[in-house]
Design an enzyme around this catalytic site. Structure first.
Site, mmCIF file in Angstrom:
data_model
loop_
_atom_site.group_PDB
_atom_site.id
_atom_site.type_symbol
_atom_site.label_atom_id
_atom_site.label_comp_id
_atom_site.label_asym_id
_atom_site.label_seq_id
_atom_site.Cartn_x
_atom_site.Cartn_y
_atom_site.Cartn_z
ATOM 1 N NE ARG A 46 -142.249 171.863 28.150
ATOM 2 C CZ ARG A 46 -141.174 171.017 28.044
ATOM 3 N NH1 ARG A 46 -141.251 170.051 28.694
ATOM 4 N NH2 ARG A 46 -140.158 171.297 26.961
ATOM 5 C CG ASP A 172 -138.969 160.632 4.590
ATOM 6 O OD1 ASP A 172 -138.361 161.494 3.739
ATOM 7 O OD2 ASP A 172 -138.107 159.552 4.997
ATOM 8 C CG HIS A 173 -138.172 166.667 4.846
ATOM 9 N ND1 HIS A 173 -137.417 166.152 5.582
ATOM 10 C CD2 HIS A 173 -137.309 167.584 3.987
ATOM 11 C CE1 HIS A 173 -136.086 166.202 5.347
ATOM 12 N NE2 HIS A 173 -136.131 167.369 4.534
ATOM 13 C CE LYS A 177 -135.582 167.094 0.292
ATOM 14 N NZ LYS A 177 -135.067 168.418 0.608
ATOM 15 C CD GLU A 211 -127.584 167.282 5.210
ATOM 16 O OE1 GLU A 211 -128.388 167.956 5.427
ATOM 17 O OE2 GLU A 211 -127.399 166.188 6.072
ATOM 18 C CG ASP A 230 -130.062 162.482 10.876
ATOM 19 O OD1 ASP A 230 -131.249 162.779 11.300
ATOM 20 O OD2 ASP A 230 -129.565 163.272 10.100
ATOM 21 C CG HIS A 235 -134.497 161.772 4.653
ATOM 22 N ND1 HIS A 235 -135.669 161.765 4.813
ATOM 23 C CD2 HIS A 235 -133.946 162.530 5.525
ATOM 24 C CE1 HIS A 235 -136.072 162.695 6.004
ATOM 25 N NE2 HIS A 235 -134.823 163.122 6.236
ATOM 26 C CE LYS A 327 -126.196 165.807 9.522
ATOM 27 N NZ LYS A 327 -127.233 166.528 8.816
HETATM 28 C C1 BG6 Z 1 -133.388 165.735 8.319
HETATM 29 C C2 BG6 Z 1 -132.026 165.251 9.053
HETATM 30 O O1 BG6 Z 1 -134.238 164.597 8.412
HETATM 31 O O2 BG6 Z 1 -133.011 166.073 6.984
HETATM 32 C C3 BG6 Z 1 -130.902 166.238 8.850
HETATM 33 O O3 BG6 Z 1 -132.241 165.098 10.208
HETATM 34 C C4 BG6 Z 1 -130.599 166.507 7.563
HETATM 35 O O4 BG6 Z 1 -129.740 165.781 9.567
HETATM 36 C C5 BG6 Z 1 -132.146 166.911 6.780
HETATM 37 O O5 BG6 Z 1 -129.744 167.673 7.465
HETATM 38 C C6 BG6 Z 1 -131.448 167.180 5.265
HETATM 39 O O6 BG6 Z 1 -132.924 167.608 4.652
HETATM 40 P P1 BG6 Z 1 -132.968 168.532 3.346
HETATM 41 O O7 BG6 Z 1 -134.334 168.670 3.087
HETATM 42 O O8 BG6 Z 1 -132.033 169.725 3.866
HETATM 43 O O9 BG6 Z 1 -132.167 167.847 2.285
#
Ligand code: BG6
Length: 479
Positions: A46, A172-173, A177, A211, A230, A235, A327
């Protein structure tokens, strides 16, 4: 191996995800020679920026967030030459013609929707009305993909109006991995594990994603989600699927995703007694706690959750899966531990102690696996047994001059260009995950359950220890 030349448009190209993950990942792939000469990346957002200003922003993002040491001098300038910027109004007409004119004919086209889900429909529609998307174009979307079944269905419907499922890449990252992919290689590339991979030999499985960071500057988003939405719905669910699924006939997108879907559909509902939710308390005396981090004195979302989950199928009936994520815990450590049963009888007698094999898949840091094996304690002291790990750290396997373990986004973005959906979530998978999650969240909401407080830097609430202790088991240490 270079991928086909492409035009990748990143909507939300000035946003946090683009700066932290997408652009540095593309830069690293560029350094590795994977981007052909005439591939382009077009940031779209934007705000009004000149080309140079945007390139400057990209350079700064790479300086801040790129970790690789494998790029030759001068590479950054060559990469920046591939970058354009267009100021686009997702809800209006501004910028769309300019964007359409930039598209190169005959190239793979991918559109990354790194924007709020409320804009997905507007973007999809305008891509079509401006003739930019064809039946081979790909769109990439990120989580949160809905906040419950109903909203996820609505998003799927919006996308389906303009794109076929085979064109939609839901990221979904965790699936990108390296270790997560290795999980499939280990399970289905070896004879050793699969015969034992069931409730007859496996005592239980633990999945931990711990984390050290708090909710940071994302309090508003986070408090609307909590750890269940989240992390668990996506994940941890994906990890659970890869651990529990049946061998797919082929490593191809639908074969893999069909098997994952069956796992989600076989998950039992979770009883309230099998859930522990926590919120971190104040850091040191009077430091910020969860409530102040999310700036909501009535915040009831959890920054930690532990669950005991069961799967109703032949393979896993009776084997508990213990999941936890949180966290501000004592270490950043994510792992899956497959804890095997003890031998049915010890020929060494009670003094040899109790032993069992544990396969630990370390997702991060220090990616790799180890397998605890029981051996004789060396020395003349008689037949005493000890457990030693057979350690396979991926960095060692790659060798001292090997490449660094690539970031998840590098793999996933290149898979989008290659047109390979294996590591992306299908629409029905996401919906099934919400269908399992919704009643769990609905349950604690209707009962008015509140999370318990835990100390930052700890392993989570005491109650989470009790959740597994009462089954005569214990969590693996977070370290
Ligand atoms: C994200 C969450 O999808 O994944 C975050 O929204 C989290 O809250 C993160 O911190 C963790 O990803 P990674 O790759 O650091 O384990």
């Amino acid at each position: 191996i270079p991928v086909e030349p492409f035009d990748l448009v990143v909507f939300g190209g000035t946003g946090d995800l683009a700066r932290r993950k997408i652009l540095p990942a593309l830069f690293r792939r560029f350094c590795s020679g994977q981007m052909e000469e005439n591939s382009r990346i077009i940031g779209a957002a934007r705000s009004d920026h000149s080309q140079d200003e945007y390139r400057q922003m990209v350079a700064e993002a790479i300086a801040e967030f790129n970790t690789t040491s494998h790029c030759e001098a001068g590479t950054l300038d060559a990469f920046l030459d591939r970058i354009d910027y267009v100021h686009v109004d997702a809800k209006g007409e501004e910028g769309w013609k300019t964007l359409a004119d930039l598209m190169q004919p005959g190239k793979v086209r991918a559109f990354y929707f790194s924007v709020a889900p409320s804009l997905f429909g507007d973007l999809a529609e305008r891509l079509h009305t401006h003739g930019m998307a064809d039946s081979d174009s790909r769109i990439v979307v990120e989580k949160p993909f809905g906040r419950d079944l109903e909203t996820a269905k609505a998003l799927n419907d919006v996308l389906a109006q303009h794109f076929h499922e085979s064109q939609i890449y839901r990221i979904d990252h965790y699936l990108g991995k390296e270790t997560v992919q290795n999980l499939m290689a280990v399970r289905f590339g070896n004879m050793l594990f699969e015969p034992l991979w069931n409730s007859q030999y496996v005592d239980h499985i633990q999945i931990t994603v711990a984390e050290t960071v708090g909710v940071g500057g994302r309090g508003e988003y986070y408090d609307r989600s909590g750890a269940m939405r989240d992390m668990v719905q996506n994940h941890l669910m994906q990890l659970l699927c890869l651990i529990a699924m049946e061998p797919p006939a082929k490593f191809d997108p639908d074969a893999v995703r069909d098997e994952k879907l069956k796992v989600i559909r076989a998950l039992n509902p979770v009883e309230p007694a099998d859930i522990v939710r926590g919120q971190y308390g104040p850091e040191k005396r009077n430091g910020p706690d969860y409530i102040s981090d999310v700036e909501n004195p009535r915040a009831t979302s959890e920054s930690f959750i532990a669950l005991r989950v069961g799967i109703s199928n032949w393979r896993w009936a009776g084997t508990p899966f213990y999941l936890r994520t949180g966290k501000k815990l004592k270490a950043r450590a994510s792992e899956i531990a497959v804890v095997f049963k003890e031998t049915p009888h010890s020929i060494f007698g009670p003094e040899a102690g109790r032993h069992r094999n544990i396969l630990t898949i370390r997702l991060q840091p220090n990616e790799g696996m180890d397998l605890d094996v029981t051996i004789k304690e060396p020395g003349p002291g008689g037949m005493r047994l000890i457990d030693v790990p057979l350690d396979m750290t991926f960095a060692d396997a790659l060798g001292p001059d090997g490449e660094e373990v690539p970031d998840a986004y590098e793999r996933l973005i290149m898979d989008v260009i290659r047109g390979n959906q294996t590591l992306f979530m299908r629409g029905d998978e996401v919906e099934a995950a919400w269908a399992w999650t919704d009643p769990i969240i609905g349950g604690w909401e209707s009962r008015g359950d509140r999370p318990v407080t835990y100390e930052p830097g700890s392993s989570g609430p005491e109650d989470a220890l009790a959740l597994i202790h009462r089954d005569g088991r214990r969590w693996r240490e977070i370290r």
